[in-house]
Design an enzyme around this catalytic site. Structure first.
Site, mmCIF file in Angstrom:
data_model
loop_
_atom_site.group_PDB
_atom_site.id
_atom_site.type_symbol
_atom_site.label_atom_id
_atom_site.label_comp_id
_atom_site.label_asym_id
_atom_site.label_seq_id
_atom_site.Cartn_x
_atom_site.Cartn_y
_atom_site.Cartn_z
ATOM 1 C CB VAL A 1 4.675 22.285 -15.723
ATOM 2 C CG1 VAL A 1 4.724 22.117 -14.204
ATOM 3 C CG2 VAL A 1 6.058 22.077 -16.325
ATOM 4 C CG HIS B 1 3.687 19.482 -9.263
ATOM 5 N ND1 HIS B 1 4.500 18.388 -9.410
ATOM 6 C CD2 HIS B 1 3.131 19.362 -8.021
ATOM 7 C CE1 HIS B 1 4.443 17.639 -8.316
ATOM 8 N NE2 HIS B 1 3.617 18.200 -7.468
ATOM 9 N N GLY C 1 4.129 6.778 -15.401
ATOM 10 C CA GLY C 1 5.372 7.528 -15.581
ATOM 11 C C GLY C 1 5.710 8.530 -14.498
HETATM 12 P P1 OAD Z 1 10.536 11.708 -12.344
HETATM 13 O O1 OAD Z 1 11.615 12.146 -13.277
HETATM 14 O O2 OAD Z 1 10.826 11.756 -10.894
HETATM 15 O O3 OAD Z 1 10.079 10.222 -12.693
HETATM 16 C C1 OAD Z 1 9.839 9.844 -14.026
HETATM 17 C C2 OAD Z 1 9.319 8.420 -14.048
HETATM 18 O O4 OAD Z 1 8.977 8.121 -15.376
HETATM 19 C C3 OAD Z 1 10.295 7.356 -13.563
HETATM 20 O O5 OAD Z 1 9.634 6.457 -12.694
HETATM 21 C C4 OAD Z 1 10.716 6.660 -14.856
HETATM 22 O O6 OAD Z 1 11.012 5.264 -14.678
HETATM 23 C C5 OAD Z 1 9.459 6.828 -15.703
HETATM 24 N N1 OAD Z 1 9.682 6.804 -17.155
HETATM 25 C C6 OAD Z 1 10.764 7.163 -17.866
HETATM 26 N N2 OAD Z 1 10.543 7.004 -19.189
HETATM 27 C C7 OAD Z 1 9.278 6.543 -19.308
HETATM 28 C C8 OAD Z 1 8.442 6.196 -20.413
HETATM 29 N N3 OAD Z 1 8.863 6.314 -21.686
HETATM 30 N N4 OAD Z 1 7.193 5.744 -20.156
HETATM 31 C C9 OAD Z 1 6.745 5.630 -18.875
HETATM 32 N N5 OAD Z 1 7.486 5.956 -17.800
HETATM 33 C C10 OAD Z 1 8.720 6.400 -18.008
HETATM 34 O O7 OAD Z 1 9.226 12.585 -12.707
HETATM 35 P P2 OAD Z 1 7.926 12.848 -11.828
HETATM 36 O O8 OAD Z 1 7.608 11.668 -10.986
HETATM 37 O O9 OAD Z 1 6.894 13.345 -12.750
HETATM 38 O O10 OAD Z 1 7.812 18.985 -9.930
HETATM 39 O O11 OAD Z 1 8.409 14.026 -10.899
HETATM 40 C C11 OAD Z 1 7.507 14.598 -9.980
HETATM 41 C C12 OAD Z 1 7.803 16.079 -9.805
HETATM 42 O O12 OAD Z 1 9.175 16.266 -9.489
HETATM 43 C C13 OAD Z 1 7.601 16.899 -11.068
HETATM 44 O O13 OAD Z 1 6.244 17.282 -11.253
HETATM 45 C C14 OAD Z 1 8.470 18.086 -10.855
HETATM 46 C C15 OAD Z 1 9.663 17.413 -10.243
HETATM 47 O O14 OAD Z 1 10.423 18.175 -9.378
HETATM 48 C C16 OAD Z 1 8.029 20.314 -10.037
HETATM 49 O O15 OAD Z 1 8.855 20.807 -10.763
HETATM 50 C C17 OAD Z 1 7.174 21.144 -9.151
#
Ligand code: OAD
Length: 234
Positions: free
Chosen positions: A90, A106, A180
């Site tokens: 977001v 989202h 990510g």
């Molecule tokens: P998550 O917090 O679930 O996942 C984050 C991912 O980023 C994990 O797989 C980490 O290993 C990876 N990660 C961490 N640091 C990193 C870095 N420096 N470089 C690359 N990767 C890294 O976040 P999302 O998958 O985005 O929705 O979550 C999906 C949705 O859940 C979000 O859009 C949000 C949340 O609830 C809403 O709020 C509607």
């Protein structure tokens, strides 16, 4: 010659090195806040002030951070490819890094809309979305139609209006890049399944990848480093 198309699906990890918290890593946002209270349709019905405060905080934080090298390298792909960024984030860091076609699955933290506009089926239209930048929004702040403003966010329990557009973009891509995201939240997590059979799928994430497909190349690095490898591999 027509340019190849890259669909880039991003999650919170692409913005982590800019200083924004991810959701599900240790110490992530959902360790400190209950998503059902601050980011769900029920939460909004029960305590909208708490939800507004949560997104006021996100907006304020966003004011102080900058795009990182991963956002910039994704934007620079446009010099050679037709690039569609499909982000679950977001934040506005892809746009600030120069990406010109960004689909926010989202929603967007810097935008609000009247609370009675849910999605396309309920009469939601982009015309009813207001850009508030990084300013706070409070109970009593109303749209010109007199209705309370809510964050322009897809809350848990709500449909994802841009999903069809995202499916089409992924299915048209010659290359799919995922950066990510924990791939825990559907329907976004299932998007890679729409990749055309000949399209390679790259995933940049320092953690294990929960998907299996023989086409997947896992670049097990943080986004800024992994993007440099990806650009080399092209
Ligand atoms: P998550 O917090 O679930 O996942 C984050 C991912 O980023 C994990 O797989 C980490 O290993 C990876 N990660 C961490 N640091 C990193 C870095 N420096 N470089 C690359 N990767 C890294 O976040 P999302 O998958 O985005 O929705 O979550 C999906 C949705 O859940 C979000 O859009 C949000 C949340 O609830 C809403 O709020 C509607």
């Amino acid at each position: 010659m027509t340019r190849k198309r890259i669909a880039v699906l991003t999650g919170a990890g692409v913005s982590a090195e800019s200083g924004l918290s991810t959701y599900r890593d240790n110490g992530g946002l959902w360790d400190n806040y209950d998503p059902m209270e601050v980011a769900s349709a029920e939460g909004w019905a029960h305590n909208p002030g708490l939800v507004l405060d949560f997104y006021n905080m996100q907006r304020e934080h966003l004011r102080s951070v900058q795009p990182n090298e991963a956002h910039r390298l994704i934007a620079q792909l446009e010099e050679r490819f037709t690039v569609d960024v499909i982000t679950q984030n977001v934040d506005n860091l892809h746009e600030r890094a120069g990406s010109t076609h960004v689909v926010h699955l989202h929603g967007e933290a810097t935008k609000v809309r009247p609370e009675n506009c849910y999605n396309d089926n309920d009469g939601f239209s982009e015309r009813q979305v207001f850009d508030v930048g990084y300013d706070a929004v409070h109970l009593g702040d109303k749209a010109p139609n007199g209705v309370q403003l809510r964050p322009h966010i897809v809350f848990f329990g709500e449909a994802v209006p841009k999903m069809e557009q995202a499916i089409e973009l992924v299915s048209q891509a010659d290359i799919v890049l995922i950066v990510g995201t924990s791939l825990q939240v559907y329907p976004a997590a299932g998007l890679y399944r729409y990749a055309s059979p000949g399209a390679p799928i790259y995933i940049i994430d320092p953690a294990d990848v929960p998907l299996w497909d023989k086409r997947i190349v896992h670049i097990r690095k943080v986004a800024t480093e992994g993007m440099k490898d990806f650009v080399q591999m092209l």
